[in-house]
Design a protein around this motif. Structure first.
Motif, PDB file in Angstrom:
ATOM      1  N   LYS A   3     123.399  14.172 136.038  1.00  0.00           N
ATOM      2  CA  LYS A   3     124.494  15.003 134.951  1.00  0.00           C
ATOM      3  C   LYS A   3     125.837  13.657 134.842  1.00  0.00           C
ATOM      4  CE  LYS A   3     128.398  17.999 134.434  1.00  0.00           C
ATOM      5  NZ  LYS A   3     129.635  18.793 135.499  1.00  0.00           N
ATOM      6  N   PHE A   4     125.680  12.930 135.108  1.00  0.00           N
ATOM      7  CA  PHE A   4     126.566  11.997 134.961  1.00  0.00           C
ATOM      8  C   PHE A   4     126.274   9.906 134.344  1.00  0.00           C
ATOM      9  CE2 PHE A   4     128.175  14.437 138.006  1.00  0.00           C
ATOM     10  CZ  PHE A   4     129.768  14.307 137.625  1.00  0.00           C
ATOM     11  N   TYR A   5     125.454  10.310 134.594  1.00  0.00           N
ATOM     12  CA  TYR A   5     124.587   9.167 134.218  1.00  0.00           C
ATOM     13  C   TYR A   5     123.371   9.078 132.885  1.00  0.00           C
ATOM     14  CZ  TYR A   5     125.530   6.473 138.239  1.00  0.00           C
ATOM     15  OH  TYR A   5     126.962   6.094 139.394  1.00  0.00           O
ATOM     16  N   SER A   6     122.978   7.817 131.898  1.00  0.00           N
ATOM     17  CA  SER A   6     122.062   8.631 130.627  1.00  0.00           C
ATOM     18  C   SER A   6     121.013   8.590 131.673  1.00  0.00           C
ATOM     19  CB  SER A   6     123.139   7.690 129.388  1.00  0.00           C
ATOM     20  OG  SER A   6     122.477   6.309 129.677  1.00  0.00           O
ATOM     21  N   VAL A   7     119.876   8.647 130.217  1.00  0.00           N
ATOM     22  CA  VAL A   7     118.502   8.922 131.192  1.00  0.00           C
ATOM     23  C   VAL A   7     118.152   7.282 131.037  1.00  0.00           C
ATOM     24  CG1 VAL A   7     117.431   9.171 128.598  1.00  0.00           C
ATOM     25  CG2 VAL A   7     116.354   9.710 130.652  1.00  0.00           C
ATOM     26  N   ASN A   8     119.008   6.106 130.676  1.00  0.00           N
ATOM     27  CA  ASN A   8     118.302   4.862 131.037  1.00  0.00           C
ATOM     28  C   ASN A   8     119.179   4.074 131.515  1.00  0.00           C
ATOM     29  OD1 ASN A   8     115.705   5.934 130.166  1.00  0.00           O
ATOM     30  ND2 ASN A   8     115.962   5.775 128.033  1.00  0.00           N
ATOM     31  N   ALA A   9     120.035   5.175 131.925  1.00  0.00           N
ATOM     32  CA  ALA A   9     121.339   4.704 132.406  1.00  0.00           C
ATOM     33  C   ALA A   9     120.470   2.941 133.206  1.00  0.00           C
ATOM     34  CB  ALA A   9     122.107   5.036 133.547  1.00  0.00           C
ATOM     35  N   VAL A  10     121.412   2.075 133.639  1.00  0.00           N
ATOM     36  CA  VAL A  10     121.391   0.437 134.243  1.00  0.00           C
ATOM     37  C   VAL A  10     122.802   0.074 135.442  1.00  0.00           C
ATOM     38  CG1 VAL A  10     120.156  -1.919 134.612  1.00  0.00           C
ATOM     39  CG2 VAL A  10     119.764  -0.121 132.463  1.00  0.00           C
ATOM     40  N   VAL A  11     122.303  -0.192 136.248  1.00  0.00           N
ATOM     41  CA  VAL A  11     122.757   0.069 137.187  1.00  0.00           C
ATOM     42  C   VAL A  11     122.709  -1.907 137.741  1.00  0.00           C
ATOM     43  CG1 VAL A  11     124.181   0.424 139.767  1.00  0.00           C
ATOM     44  CG2 VAL A  11     123.371   2.134 138.296  1.00  0.00           C
ATOM     45  N   HIS A  12     124.011  -2.552 137.422  1.00  0.00           N
ATOM     46  CA  HIS A  12     123.204  -4.511 138.452  1.00  0.00           C
ATOM     47  C   HIS A  12     124.218  -3.968 139.630  1.00  0.00           C
ATOM     48  CE1 HIS A  12     122.595  -4.760 133.968  1.00  0.00           C
ATOM     49  NE2 HIS A  12     124.191  -4.429 133.808  1.00  0.00           N
ATOM     50  N   TYR A  13     122.887  -3.974 140.690  1.00  0.00           N
ATOM     51  CA  TYR A  13     123.568  -3.593 141.796  1.00  0.00           C
ATOM     52  C   TYR A  13     123.823  -5.545 142.366  1.00  0.00           C
ATOM     53  CZ  TYR A  13     123.716  -0.614 146.463  1.00  0.00           C
ATOM     54  OH  TYR A  13     123.803   0.156 146.746  1.00  0.00           O
ATOM     55  N   CYS A  25     122.926  -8.673 144.581  1.00  0.00           N
ATOM     56  CA  CYS A  25     121.325  -9.626 144.905  1.00  0.00           C
ATOM     57  C   CYS A  25     120.681  -9.389 143.977  1.00  0.00           C
ATOM     58  CB  CYS A  25     120.826  -9.086 146.542  1.00  0.00           C
ATOM     59  SG  CYS A  25     121.725  -9.042 147.619  1.00  0.00           S
ATOM     60  N   ASN A  26     121.694  -9.128 142.030  1.00  0.00           N
ATOM     61  CA  ASN A  26     120.712  -9.566 141.109  1.00  0.00           C
ATOM     62  C   ASN A  26     120.077  -8.468 141.068  1.00  0.00           C
ATOM     63  OD1 ASN A  26     122.364 -11.481 140.086  1.00  0.00           O
ATOM     64  ND2 ASN A  26     121.305 -13.045 141.573  1.00  0.00           N
ATOM     65  N   LYS A  27     119.859  -7.158 141.957  1.00  0.00           N
ATOM     66  CA  LYS A  27     119.205  -6.048 141.406  1.00  0.00           C
ATOM     67  C   LYS A  27     119.413  -4.889 140.617  1.00  0.00           C
ATOM     68  CE  LYS A  27     116.680  -2.532 144.851  1.00  0.00           C
ATOM     69  NZ  LYS A  27     116.800  -1.935 145.969  1.00  0.00           N
ATOM     70  N   GLU A  28     118.457  -4.822 139.726  1.00  0.00           N
ATOM     71  CA  GLU A  28     118.828  -3.714 138.255  1.00  0.00           C
ATOM     72  C   GLU A  28     118.273  -2.379 138.953  1.00  0.00           C
ATOM     73  OE1 GLU A  28     119.044  -4.970 134.495  1.00  0.00           O
ATOM     74  OE2 GLU A  28     120.475  -6.743 135.657  1.00  0.00           O
ATOM     75  N   LEU A  29     118.664  -1.205 138.594  1.00  0.00           N
ATOM     76  CA  LEU A  29     118.235  -0.194 138.842  1.00  0.00           C
ATOM     77  C   LEU A  29     118.164   0.507 137.646  1.00  0.00           C
ATOM     78  CD1 LEU A  29     120.615   0.840 142.043  1.00  0.00           C
ATOM     79  CD2 LEU A  29     118.309  -0.158 142.160  1.00  0.00           C
ATOM     80  N   VAL A  30     117.422   1.405 137.365  1.00  0.00           N
ATOM     81  CA  VAL A  30     116.950   1.594 135.760  1.00  0.00           C
ATOM     82  C   VAL A  30     116.495   3.256 136.030  1.00  0.00           C
ATOM     83  CG1 VAL A  30     116.177   1.874 133.925  1.00  0.00           C
ATOM     84  CG2 VAL A  30     116.474  -0.971 134.795  1.00  0.00           C
ATOM     85  N   GLY A  31     117.447   4.050 135.401  1.00  0.00           N
ATOM     86  CA  GLY A  31     117.257   5.224 135.451  1.00  0.00           C
ATOM     87  C   GLY A  31     116.878   6.391 136.853  1.00  0.00           C
ATOM     88  N   TYR A  32     117.485   7.540 136.851  1.00  0.00           N
ATOM     89  CA  TYR A  32     118.165   8.410 137.448  1.00  0.00           C
ATOM     90  C   TYR A  32     117.272   7.658 138.986  1.00  0.00           C
ATOM     91  CZ  TYR A  32     119.372  11.165 133.273  1.00  0.00           C
ATOM     92  OH  TYR A  32     119.148  12.038 132.532  1.00  0.00           O
ATOM     93  N   LYS A  33     116.034   8.210 138.956  1.00  0.00           N
ATOM     94  CA  LYS A  33     114.849   7.632 140.628  1.00  0.00           C
ATOM     95  C   LYS A  33     115.675   6.854 140.990  1.00  0.00           C
ATOM     96  CE  LYS A  33     111.061  10.698 139.539  1.00  0.00           C
ATOM     97  NZ  LYS A  33     109.478  10.640 139.283  1.00  0.00           N
ATOM     98  N   GLN A  34     115.661   5.539 140.243  1.00  0.00           N
ATOM     99  CA  GLN A  34     115.772   3.932 140.854  1.00  0.00           C
ATOM    100  C   GLN A  34     117.747   4.176 141.657  1.00  0.00           C
ATOM    101  OE1 GLN A  34     114.649   0.558 138.713  1.00  0.00           O
ATOM    102  NE2 GLN A  34     113.193   1.223 139.324  1.00  0.00           N
ATOM    103  N   ILE A  35     118.496   4.913 140.487  1.00  0.00           N
ATOM    104  CA  ILE A  35     120.167   5.274 141.140  1.00  0.00           C
ATOM    105  C   ILE A  35     119.919   6.420 142.482  1.00  0.00           C
ATOM    106  CG2 ILE A  35     122.221   6.213 140.250  1.00  0.00           C
ATOM    107  CD1 ILE A  35     121.331   4.753 137.414  1.00  0.00           C
ATOM    108  N   GLN A  36     119.235   7.268 142.072  1.00  0.00           N
ATOM    109  CA  GLN A  36     119.248   8.466 143.213  1.00  0.00           C
ATOM    110  C   GLN A  36     118.527   7.519 144.809  1.00  0.00           C
ATOM    111  OE1 GLN A  36     117.377  11.668 141.273  1.00  0.00           O
ATOM    112  NE2 GLN A  36     118.910  12.512 140.819  1.00  0.00           N
ATOM    113  N   GLY A  37     117.576   6.793 144.649  1.00  0.00           N
ATOM    114  CA  GLY A  37     117.322   6.118 145.634  1.00  0.00           C
ATOM    115  C   GLY A  37     118.620   4.926 146.169  1.00  0.00           C
ATOM    116  N   GLN A  38     119.008   4.360 145.764  1.00  0.00           N
ATOM    117  CA  GLN A  38     119.647   3.583 145.822  1.00  0.00           C
ATOM    118  C   GLN A  38     121.313   4.161 146.835  1.00  0.00           C
ATOM    119  OE1 GLN A  38     119.108   0.484 146.094  1.00  0.00           O
ATOM    120  NE2 GLN A  38     120.601   0.229 147.668  1.00  0.00           N
TER     121      GLN A  38
END
Length: 130
Positions: A16-26, A28-41
């Motif tokens: 609901k809050f993130y766009s479908v292709n959202a990117v989270v710059h986490y 240790c230079n880890k990039e999370l892309v999309g719902y599944k990776q964001i939810q997992g982290q």
């Protein structure tokens, strides 16, 4: 978003809050892309501290263009016992305090990009920093 996703641990609201292709710059230079990776982290973070209290210390918002476009900074803290296996490894049961600052780029009412600028934890007498 912080109430539903973080405080309630309702990770389904990421959609609901993130766009479908959202990117989270986490960290240790880890990039999370999309719902599944964001939810997992988020699941990994909160698995370490399943009963932690979420404290939002400061929110700063700057409107960009329309009323649905914003740059937002959030300083937050998690406090609670280290009771679960997650980002911090095996649980020790001792109190932990995790600090962080997130910066969000909101476009058309959804988070398009997010930066986790810092994450620090005070756990059993020493400072963990990633």
């Amino acid at each position: 978003m912080y109430n539903k996703v973080w405080e309630r641990r309702s990770f389904k609201y990421v959609k609901k809050f993130y766009s479908v292709n959202a990117v989270v710059h986490y960290i240790c230079n880890k990039e999370l892309v999309g719902y599944k990776q964001i939810q997992g982290q988020l699941n990994s973070l909160f698995s370490s501290v399943p009963n932690a209290k979420v404290i939002i210390e400061r929110v700063t918002c700057n409107q960009k263009g329309s009323d649905k476009d914003w740059d937002v900074s959030v300083r937050w803290r998690l406090q609670g016992p280290h009771e679960g296996i997650g980002i911090f490894g095996q649980p020790c049961g001792k109190p932990i305090e995790i600090f962080g600052i997130n910066q969000l780029k909101i476009v058309n009412g959804q988070i398009l990009e997010e930066w986790l600028r810092s994450i620090k934890a005070n756990l059993f007498g020493f400072r963990w920093r990633k």
